[in-house]
Design an enzyme around this catalytic site. Sequence first.
Site, PDB file in Angstrom:
ATOM      1  N   ARG A 137       0.841  -1.205   0.000  1.00  0.00           N
ATOM      2  CA  ARG A 137       0.000   0.000   0.000  1.00  0.00           C
ATOM      3  C   ARG A 137       0.871   1.249   0.000  1.00  0.00           C
ATOM      4  NH1 ARG A 137       1.716   3.297   4.440  1.00  0.00           N
ATOM      5  NH2 ARG A 137       1.384   2.254   6.433  1.00  0.00           N
ATOM      6  N   GLU A 236      -6.520   7.317   7.462  1.00  0.00           N
ATOM      7  CA  GLU A 236      -5.389   8.088   8.005  1.00  0.00           C
ATOM      8  C   GLU A 236      -4.816   9.050   6.956  1.00  0.00           C
ATOM      9  OE1 GLU A 236      -2.457   5.770  10.215  1.00  0.00           O
ATOM     10  OE2 GLU A 236      -0.921   7.210   9.627  1.00  0.00           O
ATOM     11  N   ARG A 240      -5.442   5.644   0.562  1.00  0.00           N
ATOM     12  CA  ARG A 240      -4.497   4.538   0.719  1.00  0.00           C
ATOM     13  C   ARG A 240      -4.741   3.659  -0.502  1.00  0.00           C
ATOM     14  NH1 ARG A 240      -2.194   3.490   6.059  1.00  0.00           N
ATOM     15  NH2 ARG A 240      -1.363   5.536   6.579  1.00  0.00           N
ATOM     16  N   CYS A 288       1.004  11.290   8.849  1.00  0.00           N
ATOM     17  CA  CYS A 288       1.970  10.833   9.847  1.00  0.00           C
ATOM     18  C   CYS A 288       3.382  10.983   9.296  1.00  0.00           C
ATOM     19  CB  CYS A 288       1.701   9.367  10.190  1.00  0.00           C
ATOM     20  SG  CYS A 288       2.816   8.753  11.457  1.00  0.00           S
ATOM     21  N   THR A 290       5.964   9.534   9.910  1.00  0.00           N
ATOM     22  CA  THR A 290       6.694   8.276   9.710  1.00  0.00           C
ATOM     23  C   THR A 290       6.420   7.696   8.322  1.00  0.00           C
ATOM     24  OG1 THR A 290       4.929   6.861  10.585  1.00  0.00           O
ATOM     25  CG2 THR A 290       6.507   7.723  12.172  1.00  0.00           C
ATOM     26  N   ARG A 297       4.169   0.492   2.347  1.00  0.00           N
ATOM     27  CA  ARG A 297       4.402  -0.656   3.221  1.00  0.00           C
ATOM     28  C   ARG A 297       4.101  -1.904   2.410  1.00  0.00           C
ATOM     29  NH1 ARG A 297       2.829  -3.868   7.589  1.00  0.00           N
ATOM     30  NH2 ARG A 297       0.585  -3.679   7.234  1.00  0.00           N
ATOM     31  N   ARG A 327       4.228  -7.349  12.410  1.00  0.00           N
ATOM     32  CA  ARG A 327       2.946  -7.049  13.049  1.00  0.00           C
ATOM     33  C   ARG A 327       2.177  -8.358  13.147  1.00  0.00           C
ATOM     34  NH1 ARG A 327       0.841  -1.476   9.928  1.00  0.00           N
ATOM     35  NH2 ARG A 327       2.651  -0.251  10.499  1.00  0.00           N
TER      36      ARG A 327
HETATM   37  P1  ADP Z   1      -1.515  -0.168   7.015  1.00  0.00           P
HETATM   38  O1  ADP Z   1      -0.036  -0.050   7.045  1.00  0.00           O
HETATM   39  O2  ADP Z   1      -2.042  -0.315   5.651  1.00  0.00           O
HETATM   40  O3  ADP Z   1      -2.209   0.887   7.809  1.00  0.00           O
HETATM   41  P2  ADP Z   1      -2.468  -2.053   9.017  1.00  0.00           P
HETATM   42  O4  ADP Z   1      -1.442  -2.726   9.894  1.00  0.00           O
HETATM   43  O5  ADP Z   1      -3.316  -0.999   9.612  1.00  0.00           O
HETATM   44  O6  ADP Z   1      -1.724  -1.573   7.719  1.00  0.00           O
HETATM   45  O7  ADP Z   1      -3.350  -3.187   8.362  1.00  0.00           O
HETATM   46  C1  ADP Z   1      -4.395  -2.903   7.479  1.00  0.00           C
HETATM   47  C2  ADP Z   1      -5.056  -4.197   7.004  1.00  0.00           C
HETATM   48  O8  ADP Z   1      -4.251  -4.820   6.024  1.00  0.00           O
HETATM   49  C3  ADP Z   1      -5.244  -5.240   8.113  1.00  0.00           C
HETATM   50  O9  ADP Z   1      -6.508  -5.843   7.954  1.00  0.00           O
HETATM   51  C4  ADP Z   1      -4.151  -6.240   7.824  1.00  0.00           C
HETATM   52  O10 ADP Z   1      -4.468  -7.535   8.292  1.00  0.00           O
HETATM   53  C5  ADP Z   1      -4.122  -6.204   6.318  1.00  0.00           C
HETATM   54  N1  ADP Z   1      -2.861  -6.700   5.757  1.00  0.00           N
HETATM   55  C6  ADP Z   1      -1.623  -6.200   5.903  1.00  0.00           C
HETATM   56  N2  ADP Z   1      -0.707  -6.938   5.231  1.00  0.00           N
HETATM   57  C7  ADP Z   1      -1.396  -7.936   4.628  1.00  0.00           C
HETATM   58  C8  ADP Z   1      -1.033  -9.032   3.774  1.00  0.00           C
HETATM   59  N3  ADP Z   1       0.227  -9.236   3.386  1.00  0.00           N
HETATM   60  N4  ADP Z   1      -2.017  -9.853   3.357  1.00  0.00           N
HETATM   61  C9  ADP Z   1      -3.305  -9.658   3.723  1.00  0.00           C
HETATM   62  N5  ADP Z   1      -3.712  -8.642   4.499  1.00  0.00           N
HETATM   63  C10 ADP Z   1      -2.784  -7.789   4.961  1.00  0.00           C
HETATM   64 MG    MG Z   2      -3.142   1.383   9.534  1.00  0.00          MG
END
Ligand code: ADP
Ligand code: MG
Length: 381
Positions: A137, A236, A240, A288, A290, A297, A327
């Site tokens: 993303r 956020e 995204r 943010c 960061t 990501r 995570r």
């Molecule tokens: P972001 O960095 O996009 O804010 P978050 O940690 O808030 O990420 O996660 C957002 C959503 O994306 C969550 O539901 C998470 O489980 C999902 N997610 C993150 N990486 C993966 C992946 N590789 N495969 C499937 N879902 C993912």
């Molecule tokens: Mg997030």
Amino acid sequence: MIVIVALCLITYLRKNKYETAIFKEPEPDFPEIRSKNSLVKKYLTPDIWNRLSRIQTETSGFTLRQAIAPAIEFDDQHTGIYAGDEDSYRIFGDLFNPIIGEYHRLPADFRHNSDMDASHISGTIDPGAPVHSTRIRVGRNIQGFGLSPGITRKQRQEVETLMKTAFNDLSGDLTGNYYPLQGMDESTRQKLVQDHFLFMSGDKNLIVAGMERDWPESRGIFHNQAKTFLVWVNEEDQLRIISMQNGGDVKQVFERLSRGIAAVQKSVKQITGRDFLFDTKLGYLHSCPTNLGTGMRASVHIDLPGWNREGFGSLKKRCQELNLQPRGQHGESGGHDSITYDISNKHRLGYSEVELVQTMIDGVNKLYKEDLELQKRHGIL
Ligand code: ADP
Ligand code: MG
């Protein structure tokens, strides 16, 4: 006397970098920062407070107090600051700049460079690795609107309206529909969250930073039929942009993301004449600090039963060494409750997108090899 001082101050500020600021009554008290180990605590001085707490940004009327609300409110913040609009980075720069410099460890003459060309990625994730899915993303925000912590209700509505039209221009495999959060059937919403496609409300940092004002109005998700290309609206960040699919074909996910970003950007530009917020030094601007730079990501969901036995602390430490971040599988605020981990690049700024994806691929391959050894050691294999 007061008038003369005020005029001098305004002239000084105008000459420098505050030409678009609005001035309000000075904030009397230096705030108590609960997050004692935060970068806000380290870099906010009474001098900065006295000069900048009386300024409101023009785009969204954002203040320094609003920017540092998480550091004031909570005791566990690392940075503790968000930007309310593009202006915030400039107007409150005396606080943002040292924080950004330290967080991203950048030399003073740093310039962001972007590389979204999937053909520059070498190798792939070991086909034997138990990878469930891959997701990449980026955050993007559009010129002229406040960022999520500061955006006005009207601007947020305008962003959603604009995006509804922009999504209609997408073609081929990117074609899809927009689903507003408001009025969404509860079981549909839950299923989208469960399947890792949709964000949810309730993150304490986002709330205190002002990002859940008027929830759920003007928020929503766009996705194509296959749910491999998705765009979150007004979470956020204003946008995204997400590419994801089952399995570990990172190159394919990146290639789709690259096309998707370009298509959304082109469409937004055609409709409004506006571009994504970008700064030559800081890269793409996000709420943010960061996320500054690539705002990217790139993650896989992978089973690491060996590392799971070692504990999350050990995995975190190893990931640090590999420039990765672990995570749990339910996202940043979801905790970890199984052997499935979300492993992604740690950096956002200071490296191109291709470099960050490469770091993720190489690091995940290492973790997988090590996991097999750990499984043997723990008698799982
Ligand atoms: P972001 O960095 O996009 O804010 P978050 O940690 O808030 O990420 O996660 C957002 C959503 O994306 C969550 O539901 C998470 O489980 C999902 N997610 C993150 N990486 C993966 C992946 N590789 N495969 C499937 N879902 C993912
Ligand atoms: Mg997030």
